[in-house]
Design a protein around this motif. Structure first.
Motif, short mmCIF file in Angstrom:
data_model
loop_
_atom_site.label_atom_id
_atom_site.label_comp_id
_atom_site.label_asym_id
_atom_site.label_seq_id
_atom_site.Cartn_x
_atom_site.Cartn_y
_atom_site.Cartn_z
N ASN A 170 47.64 151.49 -13.98
CA ASN A 170 48.16 150.47 -14.91
C ASN A 170 47.02 149.64 -15.51
OD1 ASN A 170 50.66 151.52 -14.29
ND2 ASN A 170 51.08 150.00 -12.71
N TRP A 171 47.07 148.32 -15.35
CA TRP A 171 46.08 147.47 -16.02
C TRP A 171 44.69 147.63 -15.41
CZ3 TRP A 171 46.63 145.77 -20.65
CH2 TRP A 171 47.91 145.50 -21.15
N ALA A 172 44.62 148.03 -14.14
CA ALA A 172 43.30 148.33 -13.55
C ALA A 172 42.66 149.52 -14.25
CB ALA A 172 43.46 148.61 -12.05
N LYS A 173 43.50 150.49 -14.65
CA LYS A 173 42.98 151.64 -15.42
C LYS A 173 42.53 151.18 -16.80
CE LYS A 173 44.74 155.84 -15.20
NZ LYS A 173 45.57 157.06 -15.39
N ALA A 175 37.84 150.29 -20.19
CA ALA A 175 37.13 149.35 -21.06
C ALA A 175 35.69 149.11 -20.60
CB ALA A 175 37.89 148.02 -21.12
N THR A 176 35.44 149.28 -19.29
CA THR A 176 34.06 149.06 -18.80
C THR A 176 33.07 150.05 -19.42
OG1 THR A 176 34.38 150.51 -16.87
CG2 THR A 176 34.85 148.16 -16.59
N LEU A 177 33.55 151.21 -19.88
CA LEU A 177 32.65 152.15 -20.54
C LEU A 177 32.02 151.53 -21.79
CD1 LEU A 177 34.71 155.46 -20.25
CD2 LEU A 177 32.73 154.79 -18.90
N GLY A 178 32.76 150.63 -22.44
CA GLY A 178 32.21 149.95 -23.61
C GLY A 178 31.04 149.06 -23.25
N VAL A 179 31.11 148.39 -22.09
CA VAL A 179 30.01 147.52 -21.65
C VAL A 179 28.80 148.38 -21.29
CG1 VAL A 179 29.29 145.84 -19.92
CG2 VAL A 179 31.61 145.77 -20.83
N GLU A 220 44.28 154.57 -23.12
CA GLU A 220 44.14 154.50 -24.58
C GLU A 220 43.81 153.08 -25.02
OE1 GLU A 220 47.62 156.03 -26.41
OE2 GLU A 220 47.21 158.12 -25.89
N GLY A 221 44.55 152.11 -24.50
CA GLY A 221 44.27 150.71 -24.86
C GLY A 221 42.89 150.29 -24.40
N GLY A 222 42.50 150.68 -23.17
CA GLY A 222 41.17 150.34 -22.67
C GLY A 222 40.08 150.97 -23.50
N ALA A 223 40.30 152.20 -23.98
CA ALA A 223 39.29 152.87 -24.81
C ALA A 223 39.11 152.17 -26.15
CB ALA A 223 39.68 154.33 -25.02
N LEU A 224 40.20 151.69 -26.74
CA LEU A 224 40.10 150.96 -28.01
C LEU A 224 39.34 149.64 -27.81
CD1 LEU A 224 43.71 151.67 -29.30
CD2 LEU A 224 41.59 152.47 -30.37
N PHE A 225 39.58 148.98 -26.70
CA PHE A 225 38.83 147.77 -26.37
C PHE A 225 37.36 148.11 -26.17
CE2 PHE A 225 38.39 144.17 -22.98
CZ PHE A 225 37.70 143.39 -23.89
N ALA A 226 37.09 149.23 -25.46
CA ALA A 226 35.71 149.67 -25.23
C ALA A 226 35.00 149.95 -26.55
CB ALA A 226 35.69 150.91 -24.34
N LEU A 227 35.72 150.56 -27.49
CA LEU A 227 35.14 150.87 -28.80
C LEU A 227 34.71 149.58 -29.51
CD1 LEU A 227 34.60 153.30 -30.68
CD2 LEU A 227 36.83 152.87 -31.72
N GLY A 228 35.54 148.55 -29.36
CA GLY A 228 35.18 147.26 -29.94
C GLY A 228 33.96 146.65 -29.28
N ILE A 229 33.85 146.77 -27.95
CA ILE A 229 32.70 146.21 -27.23
C ILE A 229 31.41 146.90 -27.66
CG2 ILE A 229 31.65 145.88 -24.96
CD1 ILE A 229 34.47 145.65 -23.80
#
Length: 758
Positions: free
Chosen positions: A102-105, A110-114, A143-152
């Motif tokens: 879930n949100w941990a995923k 998203a950490t990949l963006g950092v 999917e949501g985490g990847a979009l956030f990562a793309l922004g980072i």
């Protein structure tokens, strides 16, 4: 007709000189930020000193069933490897990583963006396995985490992915998790752009009144309108804050409104007054962050008075905590004042005020190693309230970032030991453990090559850093926001560039011993063993036995002499072999250093005894030649003693860096403790701590000189005093080798994708 034809004829094309065109292109790279992003990425990849044993130790020590600790370790890993593109720890622990759900995923993706921040040209291919695909439905959280990562990855430079993120937001439908990640990605990548189309799309998501998507949309609207003070945006956001019943949305709007007033100082006063008179404590909370962003790094007395008044008078704990944290932002340019201002608040009966004072000191004194700040934080490390201890651990790590005192009794060593104990203590509160794990990541952030800096060396405010720290402080309510702290990471580097914005081989001197500003020593898995001694029993013997023993000893001595001669010969042969092996290992290391750009071609040929070859054959052929011979008398190879002497002489001249010398000399067979050098030769690029800058100077007869005299850190434009001589440039490190053979392609090739297990 002829007149009309003449009027319609296009004007003659302006002839642009190639040199001028190149200069314009370089200027565009500098002003767009592309040059600095690429240089920071290359430096962090080259100089990465992340200690994965620390992460492995935390993984073993933390409760395996505790999802919060699991998430904290994933977040800490991203901070420790921020900008280094090194994600091997995740790849080596995929089974462990699969526990994120879930949100941990969402956060884990998203950490990949950092980790890959600044890796802009390969961002889409890097995140392709996780991004939404047409006709395919993966986990909405990844999917949501990847979009956030793309922004980072594109933080504050998102024009190249604007259309992609806008399309993803429109295609998300009613999936609030994907909308949440996409909104955050748009906000962080397009901050301050005042893009009306994006603003209207986000407003549409907000008006759907979904708590999860609405919070991110509100925050992204504030990021888009960062510093604009747009009356329309503020009015719409404040109006909807009154209409909605969702606390998450109201909180997002409160921060969004505050972001609109970034850097506006007194212009924000009417809005602050309006918000402070609101009945809803969340909007009063927004008033405090409006002060924090509007007066950041100004030291305004009026702003401090308001914050101090609210900190002791408001009925809401959240508002009081925010008021104290705002003090840290206001005093970011004068860190020495902050501990004195919040000293009494740090002793408050209210734990939220104590937490706020810890965070304020951490923000203001980040990377300073301030003694006063650490003294104020020490009592809070043993506070009876778990989240106060969490705040104190995080703040201590921020203050001690890039500290170079690694002695066993230093504040830094004690803090590392405290963090290790908290993580491993089975009886410690989970909230405190979470803080200790994230604090460990902050302490060694960016491969131990970055610090948190809200202002530049010249005292100017760094907008992304202030915004990042402000949103980071809201991880209290929503853990994914913790990743915003990566916006505040500033590399502590000296990067020398020639006129073509390339890194030449260049060395400079630090007038302090290498140990004074060294990296922390690596963690060891070895367990110390204490040797136990047993008393020898003394027995009485008869005279007869003594005589027999004497005769036997005489025979043994004669035999021992013969064996001693044999051993001496064996030792001589063994020493010769060891010297030969060490010599060849040193030659191989010198060739490796040459290929990496740490050794000039002329010096490499001189040290190895191999004739300098053309650029086509070069170092690789020399290395092959050396590896094929182990004979002491091999043609062209120096003896071990001569090689060590020449390496030392080259270091004394400044032709080879101290780190390279240490890497070569440690290969000696008899590694006796040698006296430390009283100075250090640094190579381009190098980590240069703020406290180290005053010791740095040019080497005598240096080919390159800084254009700005006295500049010893950051990006240093160099003047070539021998422009006609051949210039040796640094090759890209292996991790940054371009996937394409195109000459202009200087971005890292994307690592092989890996799926987060379901």
């Amino acid at each position: 007709a002829e007149g009309e034809a003449a009027a319609a004829a296009p004007p003659p094309a302006e002839v642009v000189e190639p040199a001028a065109s190149k200069a314009h292109a370089n200027l565009q790279l500098i002003l767009s930020g592309e040059a600095s992003i690429g240089l920071s990425l290359e430096f962090l990849v080259r100089s990465n000193k992340t200690d994965t044993l620390i992460l492995t130790g935390m993984k073993k020590a933390a409760d395996q069933r505790n999802s919060l600790c699991h998430s904290a370790i994933v977040l800490a890993h991203s901070l420790m490897n921020a900008g280094t593109t090194a994600d091997s720890f995740l790849r080596d622990n995929l089974e462990w990583l699969s526990r994120a759900t879930n949100w941990a995923k969402f956060s884990a993706t998203a950490t990949l963006g950092v980790i890959h921040r600044g890796h802009v040209k390969q961002a889409l291919s890097l995140l392709a396995p996780y991004l939404p695909q047409a006709g395919m439905s993966a986990s909405p959280y990844s999917e949501g985490g990847a979009l956030f990562a793309l922004g980072i990855i594109h933080a504050n430079h998102g024009h190249s992915i604007r259309a992609y993120l806008l399309d993803a937001l429109r295609s998300a439908g009613t999936n609030e998790v994907v909308q949440h990640g996409c909104a955050l990605g748009i906000g962080i990548s397009m901050m301050g752009s005042e893009d009306e189309d994006l603003y209207e799309e986000l407003k549409g998501v907000l008006f759907n009144d979904s708590a999860v998507a609405g919070e991110a949309a509100a925050l992204a609207m504030g990021l888009l309108m960062l510093g604009s003070a747009s009356p329309k945006a503020i009015e719409e956001m404040l109006g909807y804050a009154h209409d909605t019943a969702h606390e998450k949305i109201i909180r997002g709007l409160a921060i969004g409104i505050a972001l609109c007033m970034y850097g506006r100082e007194e212009e924000a006063d009417p809005l602050v007054t309006t918000l402070l008179h609101e009945q809803d404590p969340i909007l009063r909370y927004g008033a405090m962050y409006t002060i924090a962003f509007a007066f950041a790094a100004t030291g305004s007395n009026a702003a401090l008075r308001k914050c101090l008044h609210v900190a002791v008078s408001d009925v809401s704990d959240d508002v009081r905590r925010a008021a104290v944290i705002a003090i840290g932002f206001v005093l970011a340019n004068t860190p020495a004042q902050c501990p004195r201002v919040v000293k009494l608040l740090a002793e408050s009966y209210n734990p939220h005020v104590r937490y706020g004072s810890a965070f304020a000191v951490g923000i203001s004194c980040a990377g300073s190693g301030s003694k006063e700040a650490l003294e104020l934080l020490t009592p809070m490390l043993s506070d009876p309230v778990d989240y106060v201890r969490q705040g104190a651990l995080l703040a201590s790590s921020m203050v001690l970032m890039q500290s170079a005192d690694h002695k066993a009794d230093s504040k830094l060593s004690k803090h590392r030991e405290d963090l290790r104990k908290v993580v491993g203590d089975k009886h410690e509160d989970t909230m405190t453990k979470f803080g200790a794990i994230v604090a460990t990541g902050l302490l060694d952030a960016g491969g131990r090559n970055v610090t948190i800096g809200l202002t530049s060396r010249t005292g100017n405010k760094i907008m992304p850093a202030i915004v990042g720290m402000g949103i980071f402080s809201h991880f209290w309510f929503w853990h994914p926001l913790l990743l915003f702290v990566s916006l505040a990471f500033t590399p502590t580097a000296a990067i020398g560039l020639n006129a073509d914005l390339r890194m030449p081989q260049w060395r400079f001197k630090s007038g302090a011993p290498p140990s004074a500003f060294a990296y922390p020593p690596p963690t060891s898995n070895e367990k110390k063993e204490v040797a136990s001694t047993v008393a020898t029993a003394s027995l009485s013997t008869t005279a007869k036995a003594a005589k027999i023993d004497k005769a036997k000893k005489a025979e043994a001595e004669a035999a021992e002499k013969a064996k001693a001669a044999e051993r001496a010969e064996e030792e001589r042969v063994a020493k010769e072999k060891a010297d030969l092996a060490a010599r060849d290992a040193m030659l191989a290391k010198l060739t490796e250093l040459h290929k990496r750009g740490s050794l000039s071609g002329v010096l490499h040929a001189s040290l190895t005894g191999v004739a300098a070859k053309s650029e086509g054959g070069g170092a690789g052929d020399a290395g092959d030649a050396m590896d094929t011979s182990a004979d002491a008398g091999a043609a062209g190879k120096p003896s071990l003693e001569a090689l060590v002497g020449e390496v030392r002489e080259a270091h004394a001249r400044g032709d080879i860096s101290t780190a390279a010398v240490a890497a070569v000399l440690k290969l000696q067979p008899d590694k006796a403790d040698e006296a430390e050098f009283d100075f250090e030769v640094l190579e381009n690029p190098s980590r240069v701590l703020r406290s180290q800058e005053r010791f740095c100077s040019l080497l005598p007869a240096s080919r390159y000189e800084p254009v700005a005299k006295g500049r010893t850190s950051g990006v240093i434009m160099l003047k070539d005093t021998a422009p006609d001589a051949e210039e040796e440039l640094l090759p890209l490190p292996a991790a940054l080798a371009a996937a394409s053979e195109a000459a202009e392609e200087e971005e890292p090739a994307p690592p092989e994708p890996f799926e987060l297990p379901a």
